[in-house]
Design a protein around this motif. Structure first.
Motif, PDB file in Angstrom:
ATOM      1  N   LYS A  60      91.750 -16.817  76.067  1.00 25.50           N
ATOM      2  CA  LYS A  60      92.392 -15.546  75.706  1.00 25.50           C
ATOM      3  C   LYS A  60      92.416 -14.660  76.957  1.00 25.50           C
ATOM      4  O   LYS A  60      91.422 -14.024  77.297  1.00 25.50           O
ATOM      5  N   GLU A  65      87.390 -17.825  73.945  1.00 31.14           N
ATOM      6  CA  GLU A  65      87.003 -17.490  72.577  1.00 31.14           C
ATOM      7  C   GLU A  65      86.453 -18.729  71.887  1.00 31.14           C
ATOM      8  O   GLU A  65      87.089 -19.787  71.873  1.00 31.14           O
ATOM      9  N   GLY A  70      84.539 -16.865  66.879  1.00 29.09           N
ATOM     10  CA  GLY A  70      85.297 -15.923  67.690  1.00 29.09           C
ATOM     11  C   GLY A  70      84.527 -15.178  68.759  1.00 29.09           C
ATOM     12  O   GLY A  70      85.081 -14.262  69.384  1.00 29.09           O
ATOM     13  N   THR A  72      83.432 -14.161  72.239  1.00 25.04           N
ATOM     14  CA  THR A  72      84.311 -14.252  73.406  1.00 25.04           C
ATOM     15  C   THR A  72      83.519 -13.966  74.671  1.00 25.04           C
ATOM     16  O   THR A  72      82.686 -13.045  74.704  1.00 25.04           O
TER      17      THR A  72
END
Length: 346
Positions: A60, A65, A70, A72
């Motif tokens: 990303k 990620e 999720g 990151t």
């Protein structure tokens, strides 16, 4: 087992594009990716939450990620987002590795990050010299410990039996070997005088008839090598003498990266002092070198199995002087590094 404060090759720069690129080096799982400005980042390939490999996630922008929940991480290993959390836990980070690009290869420093100096990356003579050609590199995985490969690359004598149709030739069976030990590695070498050229090199020589040939097999700690092939008209070669105008020079650069204790990733390319822009000759060399190294792979895979399954002790010969001295000094370096790390942790 491994010297960690060193640069190791992680792959060719052309292999790492817009996707996450996982590698295993010295038993450690690492994921490489390119930021939007094309610079590289290398991170521990494990999200700190449930240890899912980050390579199963997605890029990303300039971050990675995790594909599970999720989390990151940026290129320094710092967590920049935890979905649903009020704050980011201070332990939510992953290790980052110093990374550099040179000679078309990607290098990772596997030890203490503060000690990483790109100036210590193995130097390649004649890189960028317009008078020298380059055989574009290749790579393979060999199912053996990397030290069997350093043994092989400090052993000019094996060409007489393993590479009879390529690197072998008169003098490679009986001519005595010389061993030179330096601060950064070991070199095993010999001159073979007034002999027919080896089949691999003969078509590319600028002269006819017999040759004086030097084999120069040099391995530097922990696992990088340069193999120099020198062919000069008979009567013109020998240590300390200037090169004949028709001399053939080929420098083969070899980089061994341990995957784990029984697997090694092997990368190589060659530099030559002729035909700098001849793509056909480069392709011929690349094919021939690959074929010769496949012969090495078959032997070294069998050596690993044989040593694992041995029922009686193996023996060492006079020709093993270079490899044994290399192993002895590398063991000292590894032990010193380990002792320093333990002392720092206390």
């Amino acid at each position: 087992m491994f010297l960690r404060n060193a640069w190791y090759v992680a792959g060719w720069d052309r292999e790492i594009g817009t996707a996450l690129h996982p590698v295993t080096m010295l038993g450690e799982a690492i994921v490489l990716f390119r930021r939007q400005d094309r610079t590289l980042a290398a991170l521990e390939d494990a999200c700190p939450h449930r240890k899912l490999p980050l390579s199963m996630g997605r890029i990303k922008g300039d971050t990675v990620e995790c594909g599970y929940h999720g989390l990151t991480f940026d290129g320094t290993g710092t967590c920049t987002r935890v979905p649903g959390a009020e704050r980011i836990p201070h332990v939510a980070r992953v290790r980052s590795y110093p990374v550099a690009e040179r000679y078309g290869l990607v290098w990772i420093w596997m030890g203490e990050a503060s000690l990483a100096d790109p100036a210590e990356i193995f130097a390649v003579d004649h890189w960028g010299d317009p008078a020298w050609g380059i055989n574009q590199g290749d790579g393979m995985t060999i199912d053996c410990n990397y030290l069997y490969m350093t043994d092989n690359l400090l052993d000019p004598s094996h060409v007489a039996w393993v590479h009879q149709s390529s690197f072998g030739g008169a003098g490679t069976e009986e001519t005595p070997l010389q061993t030179t030990v330096g601060e950064d590695g070991v070199t095993v070498w010999r001159w073979m005088m007034d002999a027919p050229p080896a089949p691999f090199y003969a078509p590319f020589l600028k002269f006819s008839g017999h040759c004086d040939r030097k084999q120069h097999y040099e391995v530097r700690y922990p696992s990088n090598a340069i193999i120099k092939a020198i062919f000069a008209p008979a009567g013109s070669g020998g240590e300390g003498r200037p090169f004949h105008q028709d001399v053939f020079l080929m420098d083969s650069y070899n980089f061994m990266t341990p995957i784990d204790e029984r697997r090694t990733r092997y990368y190589w390319f060659q530099m030559r002092n002729f035909a700098p822009n001849d793509a056909e000759i480069s392709a011929q060399f690349a094919t021939s070198v690959r074929g010769a190294f496949e012969e090495d792979r078959a032997v070294l895979t069998a050596v690993q199995k044989g040593m694992d399954d041995k029922r009686t002790p193996n023996l060492d010969l006079k020709i093993d002087n270079g490899p044994l001295r290399f192993r002895r000094r590398l063991t000292q370096l590894i032990e010193a590094e380990r002792a320093s790390s333990l002392a720092a942790a206390e």
